[in-house]
Design a protein around this motif. Structure first.
Motif, PDB file in Angstrom:
ATOM      1  N   ILE A  60      10.000   4.326  -9.116  1.00  7.41           N
ATOM      2  CA  ILE A  60       9.299   3.689  -7.991  1.00  7.41           C
ATOM      3  C   ILE A  60       9.127   4.747  -6.915  1.00  7.41           C
ATOM      4  O   ILE A  60      10.117   5.301  -6.418  1.00  7.41           O
ATOM      5  N   LEU A  61       7.898   5.060  -6.577  1.00  5.24           N
ATOM      6  CA  LEU A  61       7.610   6.043  -5.531  1.00  5.24           C
ATOM      7  C   LEU A  61       7.279   5.297  -4.242  1.00  5.24           C
ATOM      8  O   LEU A  61       6.317   4.519  -4.209  1.00  5.24           O
ATOM      9  N   PRO A  62       8.030   5.519  -3.175  1.00  4.76           N
ATOM     10  CA  PRO A  62       7.750   4.816  -1.920  1.00  4.76           C
ATOM     11  C   PRO A  62       6.471   5.304  -1.240  1.00  4.76           C
ATOM     12  O   PRO A  62       5.934   4.621  -0.372  1.00  4.76           O
ATOM     13  N   TYR A  63       6.009   6.485  -1.649  1.00  8.67           N
ATOM     14  CA  TYR A  63       4.710   6.995  -1.195  1.00  8.67           C
ATOM     15  C   TYR A  63       4.212   7.999  -2.224  1.00  8.67           C
ATOM     16  O   TYR A  63       5.004   8.542  -3.004  1.00  8.67           O
ATOM     17  N   PRO A  64       2.898   8.272  -2.275  1.00  6.34           N
ATOM     18  CA  PRO A  64       2.356   9.158  -3.304  1.00  6.34           C
ATOM     19  C   PRO A  64       2.932  10.572  -3.225  1.00  6.34           C
ATOM     20  O   PRO A  64       3.331  11.044  -2.151  1.00  6.34           O
ATOM     21  N   SER A  65       2.967  11.252  -4.360  1.00  6.02           N
ATOM     22  CA  SER A  65       3.510  12.610  -4.414  1.00  6.02           C
ATOM     23  C   SER A  65       2.718  13.580  -3.546  1.00  6.02           C
ATOM     24  O   SER A  65       3.244  14.626  -3.146  1.00  6.02           O
ATOM     25  N   SER A  66       1.468  13.245  -3.257  1.00  6.49           N
ATOM     26  CA  SER A  66       0.649  14.124  -2.412  1.00  6.49           C
ATOM     27  C   SER A  66       1.122  14.147  -0.967  1.00  6.49           C
ATOM     28  O   SER A  66       0.794  15.062  -0.207  1.00  6.49           O
ATOM     29  N   VAL A  67       1.902  13.147  -0.575  1.00  4.22           N
ATOM     30  CA  VAL A  67       2.450  13.099   0.783  1.00  4.22           C
ATOM     31  C   VAL A  67       3.714  13.952   0.821  1.00  4.22           C
ATOM     32  O   VAL A  67       4.581  13.850  -0.037  1.00  4.22           O
TER      33      VAL A  67
ATOM     34  N   ALA B  45       0.823  -1.214   0.000  1.00  5.93           N
ATOM     35  CA  ALA B  45       0.000   0.000   0.000  1.00  5.93           C
ATOM     36  C   ALA B  45       0.855   1.260   0.000  1.00  5.93           C
ATOM     37  O   ALA B  45       1.790   1.390   0.793  1.00  5.93           O
ATOM     38  N   GLY B  46       0.538   2.171  -0.926  1.00  9.17           N
ATOM     39  CA  GLY B  46       1.240   3.449  -1.015  1.00  9.17           C
ATOM     40  C   GLY B  46       2.346   3.487  -2.029  1.00  9.17           C
ATOM     41  O   GLY B  46       2.803   4.567  -2.413  1.00  9.17           O
ATOM     42  N   VAL B  47       2.823   2.331  -2.486  1.00  9.85           N
ATOM     43  CA  VAL B  47       3.935   2.274  -3.446  1.00  9.85           C
ATOM     44  C   VAL B  47       3.377   2.386  -4.868  1.00  9.85           C
ATOM     45  O   VAL B  47       2.383   1.748  -5.214  1.00  9.85           O
ATOM     46  N   LEU B  48       4.030   3.203  -5.692  1.00  2.00           N
ATOM     47  CA  LEU B  48       3.600   3.425  -7.069  1.00  2.00           C
ATOM     48  C   LEU B  48       4.761   3.177  -8.027  1.00  2.00           C
ATOM     49  O   LEU B  48       5.923   3.345  -7.658  1.00  2.00           O
ATOM     50  N   VAL B  49       4.427   2.799  -9.280  1.00  2.00           N
ATOM     51  CA  VAL B  49       5.428   2.570 -10.313  1.00  2.00           C
ATOM     52  C   VAL B  49       4.987   3.249 -11.600  1.00  2.00           C
ATOM     53  O   VAL B  49       3.803   3.193 -11.967  1.00  2.00           O
ATOM     54  N   GLY B  50       5.946   3.890 -12.291  1.00  2.75           N
ATOM     55  CA  GLY B  50       5.666   4.508 -13.579  1.00  2.75           C
ATOM     56  C   GLY B  50       6.778   4.211 -14.571  1.00  2.75           C
ATOM     57  O   GLY B  50       7.949   4.120 -14.193  1.00  2.75           O
ATOM     58  N   HIS B  51       6.403   4.029 -15.839  1.00  2.00           N
ATOM     59  CA  HIS B  51       7.367   3.786 -16.910  1.00  2.00           C
ATOM     60  C   HIS B  51       7.231   4.846 -17.996  1.00  2.00           C
ATOM     61  O   HIS B  51       6.125   5.292 -18.307  1.00  2.00           O
TER      62      HIS B  51
ATOM     63  N   PHE C 228      22.247  -6.258 -12.215  1.00  2.00           N
ATOM     64  CA  PHE C 228      20.850  -6.451 -11.830  1.00  2.00           C
ATOM     65  C   PHE C 228      20.514  -5.465 -10.716  1.00  2.00           C
ATOM     66  O   PHE C 228      21.342  -5.198  -9.835  1.00  2.00           O
ATOM     67  N   VAL C 229      19.295  -4.945 -10.745  1.00  4.47           N
ATOM     68  CA  VAL C 229      18.807  -4.077  -9.675  1.00  4.47           C
ATOM     69  C   VAL C 229      17.495  -4.640  -9.160  1.00  4.47           C
ATOM     70  O   VAL C 229      16.602  -4.985  -9.942  1.00  4.47           O
ATOM     71  N   LEU C 230      17.385  -4.748  -7.851  1.00  3.40           N
ATOM     72  CA  LEU C 230      16.141  -5.150  -7.202  1.00  3.40           C
ATOM     73  C   LEU C 230      15.729  -4.069  -6.217  1.00  3.40           C
ATOM     74  O   LEU C 230      16.566  -3.572  -5.441  1.00  3.40           O
ATOM     75  N   VAL C 231      14.458  -3.700  -6.258  1.00  4.44           N
ATOM     76  CA  VAL C 231      13.890  -2.784  -5.270  1.00  4.44           C
ATOM     77  C   VAL C 231      12.808  -3.551  -4.529  1.00  4.44           C
ATOM     78  O   VAL C 231      11.862  -4.059  -5.148  1.00  4.44           O
ATOM     79  N   MET C 232      12.966  -3.690  -3.222  1.00  2.00           N
ATOM     80  CA  MET C 232      12.019  -4.433  -2.401  1.00  2.00           C
ATOM     81  C   MET C 232      11.271  -3.462  -1.490  1.00  2.00           C
ATOM     82  O   MET C 232      11.869  -2.541  -0.923  1.00  2.00           O
ATOM     83  N   ALA C 233       9.973  -3.679  -1.352  1.00  2.00           N
ATOM     84  CA  ALA C 233       9.147  -2.848  -0.485  1.00  2.00           C
ATOM     85  C   ALA C 233       8.301  -3.747   0.406  1.00  2.00           C
ATOM     86  O   ALA C 233       7.892  -4.841  -0.004  1.00  2.00           O
ATOM     87  N   THR C 234       8.033  -3.304   1.610  1.00  2.00           N
ATOM     88  CA  THR C 234       7.191  -4.066   2.524  1.00  2.00           C
ATOM     89  C   THR C 234       6.446  -3.129   3.461  1.00  2.00           C
ATOM     90  O   THR C 234       6.904  -2.020   3.734  1.00  2.00           O
ATOM     91  N   ASP C 235       5.283  -3.598   3.938  1.00  2.00           N
ATOM     92  CA  ASP C 235       4.557  -2.841   4.955  1.00  2.00           C
ATOM     93  C   ASP C 235       4.860  -3.371   6.350  1.00  2.00           C
ATOM     94  O   ASP C 235       4.241  -2.956   7.328  1.00  2.00           O
ATOM     95  N   ALA C 236       5.826  -4.284   6.441  1.00  2.00           N
ATOM     96  CA  ALA C 236       6.248  -4.797   7.744  1.00  2.00           C
ATOM     97  C   ALA C 236       7.014  -3.712   8.498  1.00  2.00           C
ATOM     98  O   ALA C 236       7.807  -2.976   7.906  1.00  2.00           O
ATOM     99  N   PRO C 237       6.795  -3.605   9.808  1.00  2.00           N
ATOM    100  CA  PRO C 237       7.510  -2.578  10.594  1.00  2.00           C
ATOM    101  C   PRO C 237       8.952  -3.004  10.846  1.00  2.00           C
ATOM    102  O   PRO C 237       9.255  -3.725  11.803  1.00  2.00           O
ATOM    103  N   LEU C 238       9.841  -2.552   9.978  1.00  2.00           N
ATOM    104  CA  LEU C 238      11.243  -2.949  10.048  1.00  2.00           C
ATOM    105  C   LEU C 238      12.135  -1.739  10.285  1.00  2.00           C
ATOM    106  O   LEU C 238      11.866  -0.642   9.780  1.00  2.00           O
TER     107      LEU C 238
END
Length: 361
Positions: free
Chosen positions: A40-47, A19-25, A230-240
């Motif tokens: 890759i946006l980690p949160y919407p631009s409105s934030v 939730a909150g993560v966005l992708v654009g090409h 190679f590039v990997l971008v990982m996202a999670t909603d886990a409290p880390l």
């Protein structure tokens, strides 16, 4: 429909399932120019004025990048993550600086600074010297980013990439992990641009020798970037916390290495961030300020790390399965790897009884 496209899609989901993560090409298909930008946006631009915890892991030093060292030092991220070709890194950095000034003339460290840009060498198919990516292309990728379903394969940064002697690309996947107290989501995005096919013990004679040139399924070991990675971008909603996110990045890196062992001067970079424990408005509060944070327990973290490896492999698989043929620089054409190679790498089933044993159980 070809055998390759009938292959069962085992890698489902997307990094945008967090939730909150966005992708654009943004993709450029102009003869010798075959390239693009993925944001890759980690949160919407409105934030506004938000920092998130981040961790990273890497091998090799051939990938151009900006902003990552600050994340390593302070463990936080406030910028979109932009993937572009190697000669566009400076343009993308400047475009994100301009965006940051538009958001806040002070360009604060909790609102889009420092820009995080990662550059990949797509020069086998793309004439990087023409530098066709402009500021507006980078900003369009950011502005068009969505949390809905996005295309994968030969789009965005994936347009000019090559992997394992065939067409590389960009792909995504996600997993839901059940832990005490509820479920957590981990998602990933992989840009595949390197690797070499490994000759199996029983592969000998003409077929094995073919891997030195046009190999099985059209794989061509000559089709390789000068500085693959190679590039990997990982996202999670886990409290880390940052040190836990470094473990997530390491898990993704190790999963990739088990499928595609690194070779030569190849580089790999993984960024992992959490949308939980957000730090909002830190520069607008009195100093020092205390922010509440949660920390995932070790047992739940272990489950999450296992899911992270699955997501990394599935995102790689999707990048390769969804890739389409591209003709670019000097008339070079790269076709996707065929179904037999793909199933051997990432698993799956091809109609007609072809069910090779996956390299990754």
């Amino acid at each position: 429909m070809t055998e390759r496209t009938r292959m069962e899609r085992r890698s489902e989901g997307s990094i945008t399932d967090v939730a909150g993560v966005l992708v654009g090409h943004v993709t450029l298909d102009e003869g010798d120019v075959q390239t693009g930008v993925t944001a890759i946006l980690p949160y919407p631009s409105s934030v506004r004025h938000r920092k998130l915890f981040v961790g990273d892991a890497a091998t090799g030093e051939g990938i151009s990048q900006t902003g990552i060292q600050v994340g390593e030092d302070f463990g936080v991220l406030s910028s979109p993550i932009v993937l572009c070709n190697a000669t566009t890194v400076g343009i993308a950095y400047d475009a994100l600086i301009s965006r940051g000034h538009q958001r806040d003339t002070e360009l604060p460290v909790d609102d889009a600074w420092p820009p995080v840009v990662i550059g990949l060498d797509d020069g086998y198919l793309n004439d990087q010297r023409k530098r066709r990516i402009a500021h507006d292309d980078v900003l369009r990728a950011v502005e068009q980013a969505t949390d809905q379903a996005v295309p994968w394969g030969s789009v965005g940064i994936g347009r000019g990439l090559c992997a394992l002697g065939g067409k590389g690309g960009v792909g995504g996947a996600s997993r839901r992990v059940e832990v005490p107290g509820g479920g957590l989501t981990v998602g990933g995005l992989c840009a595949a641009n390197g690797g070499r096919l490994q000759e199996s013990p029983g592969e000998a004679g003409a077929e094995g020798a073919a891997r030195g040139g046009a190999g099985q399924g059209g794989a061509d070991t000559a089709a390789r970037s000068l500085t693959p990675g190679f590039v990997l971008v990982m996202a999670t909603d886990a409290p880390l916390l940052p040190e836990q996110l470094r473990l997530v990045a390491e898990a993704a890196l190790q999963a990739l290495a088990r499928v595609v062992p690194a070779s030569g001067l190849e580089s790999r970079r993984v960024l992992a961030f959490s949308t939980a424990n957000a730090i909002d408005g830190s520069l607008r509060k009195g100093s020092p300020s205390v922010y509440p944070a949660r920390r995932l327990g070790d047992e739940a973290l272990g489950r999450l790390l296992g899911a992270t490896g699955d997501v990394a492999r599935q995102a790689l698989g999707r990048a390769l399965v969804e890739a389409t043929a591209v003709t670019g620089r000097r008339g070079r054409t790269l076709a996707p790897l065929d179904a037999k190679i793909l199933t051997g790498l990432v698993g799956g089933t091809v109609p007609g009884g072809l069910t090779p044993r996956p390299l990754v159980e």
